[in-house]
Design a protein around this motif. Structure first.
Motif, PDB file in Angstrom:
ATOM      1  N   THR A  93      79.234 -31.616  30.967  1.00 43.11           N
ATOM      2  CA  THR A  93      78.277 -30.507  30.828  1.00 43.11           C
ATOM      3  C   THR A  93      77.319 -30.433  32.023  1.00 43.11           C
ATOM      4  O   THR A  93      76.573 -29.480  32.155  1.00 43.11           O
ATOM      5  CB  THR A  93      77.439 -30.629  29.531  1.00 43.11           C
ATOM      6  N   ALA A  94      77.346 -31.467  32.877  1.00 48.48           N
ATOM      7  CA  ALA A  94      76.482 -31.464  34.071  1.00 48.48           C
ATOM      8  C   ALA A  94      77.333 -31.152  35.289  1.00 48.48           C
ATOM      9  O   ALA A  94      78.401 -31.742  35.459  1.00 48.48           O
ATOM     10  CB  ALA A  94      75.818 -32.821  34.231  1.00 48.48           C
ATOM     11  N   PRO A  95      76.894 -30.224  36.136  1.00 46.87           N
ATOM     12  CA  PRO A  95      77.718 -29.902  37.299  1.00 46.87           C
ATOM     13  C   PRO A  95      77.827 -31.076  38.266  1.00 46.87           C
ATOM     14  O   PRO A  95      76.903 -31.886  38.346  1.00 46.87           O
ATOM     15  CB  PRO A  95      76.968 -28.734  37.954  1.00 46.87           C
ATOM     16  N   LEU A  96      78.979 -31.140  38.963  1.00 43.11           N
ATOM     17  CA  LEU A  96      79.175 -32.188  39.975  1.00 43.11           C
ATOM     18  C   LEU A  96      78.079 -32.016  41.025  1.00 43.11           C
ATOM     19  O   LEU A  96      77.993 -30.965  41.656  1.00 43.11           O
ATOM     20  CB  LEU A  96      80.552 -31.992  40.591  1.00 43.11           C
ATOM     21  N   GLY A  97      77.259 -33.024  41.184  1.00 47.29           N
ATOM     22  CA  GLY A  97      76.138 -32.874  42.119  1.00 47.29           C
ATOM     23  C   GLY A  97      75.996 -34.065  43.036  1.00 47.29           C
ATOM     24  O   GLY A  97      76.865 -34.933  43.092  1.00 47.29           O
ATOM     25  N   ASP A 100      76.454 -37.617  41.632  1.00 41.87           N
ATOM     26  CA  ASP A 100      77.839 -38.068  41.443  1.00 41.87           C
ATOM     27  C   ASP A 100      78.480 -38.405  42.782  1.00 41.87           C
ATOM     28  O   ASP A 100      79.199 -39.390  42.902  1.00 41.87           O
ATOM     29  CB  ASP A 100      78.657 -36.972  40.741  1.00 41.87           C
ATOM     30  N   LEU A 101      78.193 -37.573  43.808  1.00 44.92           N
ATOM     31  CA  LEU A 101      78.786 -37.823  45.125  1.00 44.92           C
ATOM     32  C   LEU A 101      78.310 -39.163  45.679  1.00 44.92           C
ATOM     33  O   LEU A 101      79.065 -39.903  46.312  1.00 44.92           O
ATOM     34  CB  LEU A 101      78.447 -36.677  46.094  1.00 44.92           C
ATOM     35  N   PHE A 102      77.038 -39.470  45.432  1.00 41.87           N
ATOM     36  CA  PHE A 102      76.482 -40.750  45.871  1.00 41.87           C
ATOM     37  C   PHE A 102      77.252 -41.911  45.208  1.00 41.87           C
ATOM     38  O   PHE A 102      77.669 -42.857  45.871  1.00 41.87           O
ATOM     39  CB  PHE A 102      74.988 -40.817  45.503  1.00 41.87           C
ATOM     40  N   VAL A 103      77.477 -41.780  43.890  1.00 39.34           N
ATOM     41  CA  VAL A 103      78.211 -42.842  43.168  1.00 39.34           C
ATOM     42  C   VAL A 103      79.639 -42.938  43.717  1.00 39.34           C
ATOM     43  O   VAL A 103      80.146 -44.037  43.967  1.00 39.34           O
ATOM     44  CB  VAL A 103      78.240 -42.576  41.640  1.00 39.34           C
ATOM     45  N   ILE A 115      89.471 -44.847  37.730  1.00 41.56           N
ATOM     46  CA  ILE A 115      89.908 -43.816  36.775  1.00 41.56           C
ATOM     47  C   ILE A 115      88.705 -42.938  36.488  1.00 41.56           C
ATOM     48  O   ILE A 115      87.614 -43.443  36.186  1.00 41.56           O
ATOM     49  CB  ILE A 115      90.453 -44.444  35.476  1.00 41.56           C
ATOM     50  N   LEU A 116      88.883 -41.634  36.622  1.00 38.17           N
ATOM     51  CA  LEU A 116      87.788 -40.710  36.319  1.00 38.17           C
ATOM     52  C   LEU A 116      87.827 -40.373  34.828  1.00 38.17           C
ATOM     53  O   LEU A 116      88.856 -39.930  34.311  1.00 38.17           O
ATOM     54  CB  LEU A 116      87.932 -39.431  37.152  1.00 38.17           C
ATOM     55  N   ILE A 117      86.709 -40.602  34.159  1.00 37.69           N
ATOM     56  CA  ILE A 117      86.608 -40.279  32.734  1.00 37.69           C
ATOM     57  C   ILE A 117      85.698 -39.074  32.573  1.00 37.69           C
ATOM     58  O   ILE A 117      84.512 -39.122  32.926  1.00 37.69           O
ATOM     59  CB  ILE A 117      86.013 -41.467  31.930  1.00 37.69           C
ATOM     60  N   LEU A 118      86.263 -37.975  32.081  1.00 36.96           N
ATOM     61  CA  LEU A 118      85.455 -36.781  31.821  1.00 36.96           C
ATOM     62  C   LEU A 118      84.968 -36.887  30.385  1.00 36.96           C
ATOM     63  O   LEU A 118      85.736 -36.658  29.441  1.00 36.96           O
ATOM     64  CB  LEU A 118      86.292 -35.519  32.012  1.00 36.96           C
ATOM     65  N   VAL A 129      87.705 -27.645  31.429  1.00 38.66           N
ATOM     66  CA  VAL A 129      88.116 -29.002  31.798  1.00 38.66           C
ATOM     67  C   VAL A 129      88.998 -28.962  33.046  1.00 38.66           C
ATOM     68  O   VAL A 129      88.828 -29.766  33.971  1.00 38.66           O
ATOM     69  CB  VAL A 129      88.857 -29.696  30.617  1.00 38.66           C
ATOM     70  N   LEU A 130      89.897 -27.989  33.100  1.00 37.69           N
ATOM     71  CA  LEU A 130      90.796 -27.870  34.264  1.00 37.69           C
ATOM     72  C   LEU A 130      90.022 -27.631  35.553  1.00 37.69           C
ATOM     73  O   LEU A 130      90.297 -28.228  36.593  1.00 37.69           O
ATOM     74  CB  LEU A 130      91.789 -26.719  34.046  1.00 37.69           C
ATOM     75  N   GLU A 131      89.012 -26.770  35.441  1.00 36.49           N
ATOM     76  CA  GLU A 131      88.145 -26.469  36.601  1.00 36.49           C
ATOM     77  C   GLU A 131      87.455 -27.747  37.103  1.00 36.49           C
ATOM     78  O   GLU A 131      87.411 -28.009  38.303  1.00 36.49           O
ATOM     79  CB  GLU A 131      87.031 -25.537  36.111  1.00 36.49           C
ATOM     80  N   ILE A 132      86.958 -28.533  36.145  1.00 38.68           N
ATOM     81  CA  ILE A 132      86.233 -29.763  36.495  1.00 38.68           C
ATOM     82  C   ILE A 132      87.182 -30.764  37.153  1.00 38.68           C
ATOM     83  O   ILE A 132      86.842 -31.412  38.144  1.00 38.68           O
ATOM     84  CB  ILE A 132      85.560 -30.364  35.246  1.00 38.68           C
ATOM     85  N   ILE A 133      88.404 -30.845  36.620  1.00 32.27           N
ATOM     86  CA  ILE A 133      89.399 -31.753  37.209  1.00 32.27           C
ATOM     87  C   ILE A 133      89.649 -31.366  38.666  1.00 32.27           C
ATOM     88  O   ILE A 133      89.677 -32.214  39.558  1.00 32.27           O
ATOM     89  CB  ILE A 133      90.724 -31.734  36.392  1.00 32.27           C
ATOM     90  N   THR A 134      89.786 -30.057  38.920  1.00 32.87           N
ATOM     91  CA  THR A 134      90.018 -29.581  40.295  1.00 32.87           C
ATOM     92  C   THR A 134      88.852 -29.974  41.199  1.00 32.87           C
ATOM     93  O   THR A 134      89.050 -30.486  42.303  1.00 32.87           O
ATOM     94  CB  THR A 134      90.181 -28.038  40.300  1.00 32.87           C
ATOM     95  N   ASP A 135      87.618 -29.771  40.724  1.00 30.51           N
ATOM     96  CA  ASP A 135      86.442 -30.092  41.547  1.00 30.51           C
ATOM     97  C   ASP A 135      86.391 -31.574  41.910  1.00 30.51           C
ATOM     98  O   ASP A 135      86.193 -31.932  43.068  1.00 30.51           O
ATOM     99  CB  ASP A 135      85.147 -29.745  40.775  1.00 30.51           C
ATOM    100  N   TYR A 136      86.583 -32.415  40.910  1.00 25.54           N
ATOM    101  CA  TYR A 136      86.478 -33.863  41.169  1.00 25.54           C
ATOM    102  C   TYR A 136      87.641 -34.378  42.018  1.00 25.54           C
ATOM    103  O   TYR A 136      87.474 -35.309  42.803  1.00 25.54           O
ATOM    104  CB  TYR A 136      86.381 -34.649  39.856  1.00 25.54           C
ATOM    105  N   SER A 137      88.829 -33.764  41.847  1.00 20.53           N
ATOM    106  CA  SER A 137      89.994 -34.232  42.603  1.00 20.53           C
ATOM    107  C   SER A 137      89.782 -34.102  44.104  1.00 20.53           C
ATOM    108  O   SER A 137      90.393 -34.827  44.894  1.00 20.53           O
ATOM    109  CB  SER A 137      91.238 -33.430  42.228  1.00 20.53           C
ATOM    110  N   LYS A 138      88.901 -33.160  44.493  1.00 18.89           N
ATOM    111  CA  LYS A 138      88.643 -32.961  45.926  1.00 18.89           C
ATOM    112  C   LYS A 138      87.783 -34.079  46.518  1.00 18.89           C
ATOM    113  O   LYS A 138      87.687 -34.222  47.725  1.00 18.89           O
ATOM    114  CB  LYS A 138      87.913 -31.620  46.137  1.00 18.89           C
ATOM    115  N   THR A 139      87.118 -34.842  45.651  1.00 15.02           N
ATOM    116  CA  THR A 139      86.125 -35.802  46.160  1.00 15.02           C
ATOM    117  C   THR A 139      86.682 -37.207  46.370  1.00 15.02           C
ATOM    118  O   THR A 139      86.121 -37.989  47.122  1.00 15.02           O
ATOM    119  CB  THR A 139      84.946 -35.937  45.171  1.00 15.02           C
ATOM    120  N   CYS A 140      87.783 -37.537  45.698  1.00 15.92           N
ATOM    121  CA  CYS A 140      88.235 -38.934  45.716  1.00 15.92           C
ATOM    122  C   CYS A 140      89.656 -39.014  45.166  1.00 15.92           C
ATOM    123  O   CYS A 140      90.075 -38.151  44.403  1.00 15.92           O
ATOM    124  CB  CYS A 140      87.283 -39.736  44.816  1.00 15.92           C
TER     125      CYS A 140
END
Ligand SMILES: Nc1nc2c(ncn2[C@@H]2O[C@H](COP(=O)(O)OP(=O)(O)OP(=O)(O)O)[C@@H](O)[C@H]2O)c(=O)[nH]1
Ligand SMILES: [Mg+2]
Length: 291
Positions: A93-97, A100-103, A115-118, A129-140
């Motif tokens: 429910t919190a946008p990737l910010g 999270d990038l710092f962590v 392992i990323l746990i949503l 959920v699909l949108e969030i998976i796409t966003d996080y996949s770009k980071t790591c």
């Protein structure tokens, strides 16, 4: 026997402790709706035929405002050294910010499988959920991405089945009946602190620490004295409450949990004490079991 150490890491309030308690079906780590609830690395052990998974719950990584905060971050990052695998928890429910990038940068540097746990998917639509998976996949490069709800116990069994694949060690670290490395003394102060977090708000919970003064058995009753340390006189007033109403409520709720935990009648005495600037003092962090 297959075993391994799994660190639960992420920003504050994402549900790390809720997940640990859910996996173990027992409360070993306190939970609240306020950030920075967890202040120690807490090991919780999941036992299943032939498997021993040792989870390390950690303080949420955040921008520190004082020495306590710096220490909490250090603790969390320290857990990575022991881990065979990292579960990076995020709150969907919190946008990737930035937080999270710092962590993520710290996790990459640790060079362990992640392992990323949503978490908290009970609060959003499936499409999101699909949108969030796409966003996080770009980071790591995550080994896996698993959406769950720790609170509703959704897909926890699936998560456990995935984690089994990563258990490479063959050593048995804990006895079969042991589910945490935390002492009874620690659990007592944590139960009290949880009630302070539950019942107070804003700066109050964060300026509080709990310290066990005494514990003894008198007849069949466990008599426990706990100091609630605060850093300002006006916070002491809030914790005590009007005619002692707040401290009474904290005591009643903590006693209820303690009686369940120890399966014994409990007599709980709470004392509120002011120790100025305790969050900045190394000696206090050590004394209160945070360091
Ligand atoms: N709706 C929903 N709420 C959740 C879920 N998991 C945790 N929560 C809530 O989120 C809040 C924070 O949970 P905690 O487990 O204390 O979070 P944490 O990551 O351990 O927080 P820190 O110890 O402060 O780092 C609590 O109010 C939980 O009830 C979930 O899956 N769904
Ligand atoms: Mg926690």
């Amino acid at each position: 026997m297959k075993s391994g150490f799994i660190a639960l890491v992420g920003r504050p309030n994402v549900g790390k402790s809720t997940l640990l308690n859910g996996i173990l079906e027992t409360k070993v780590s306190i939970v609240s709706n306020k950030p920075q609830t967890t202040r120690n690395n807490i090991q919780g052990v999941y036992h299943e035929d032939g498997y021993q998974m040792i989870f390390i719950d950690t303080p949420g990584i955040h921008k520190p405002m004082n020495n306590l905060g710096k220490h909490l971050n250090r603790q969390a990052l320290f857990s990575l050294e022991d881990a065979d695998l990292v579960l990076f928890l995020v709150d969907v429910t919190a946008p990737l910010g930035k937080g999270d990038l710092f962590v993520i940068e710290k996790l990459k540097a640790a060079n362990k499988p992640i392992i990323l746990i949503l978490n908290k998917v009970d609060k959003i639509n499936k499409d999101k959920v699909l949108e969030i998976i796409t966003d996080y996949s770009k980071t790591c490069q995550f080994e896996e991405i698993i959406p769950i709800s720790s609170l509703k116990q959704k897909d926890i069994d699936y998560l456990i089945s995935v984690l089994k694949k990563y258990m490479k060690d063959t050593k048995k670290y804990y006895e079969d009946n042991q589910i945490t490395n935390q002492s009874d003394e620690f659990m007592i102060t944590e139960f009290v602190r949880e009630k302070v977090f539950e019942l107070t708000k804003e700066e109050v919970p964060h300026s509080t620490a709990c310290f066990l003064q005494n514990i003894e058995i008198k007849k069949d009753v466990l008599v426990i004295d706990v100091d609630i340390i605060v850093d300002k006189e006006n916070i002491k007033k809030i914790i005590v409450g009007h005619n002692g109403s707040m401290i009474k409520e904290i005591g009643m709720r903590a006693r209820h949990d303690l009686e369940k935990f120890f399966n014994k009648k409990i007599f709980l005495n709470l004392f509120v004490k002011t120790v100025k600037d305790w969050r900045e003092k190394e000696s206090c962090l050590t004394e209160y079991g945070i360091k």
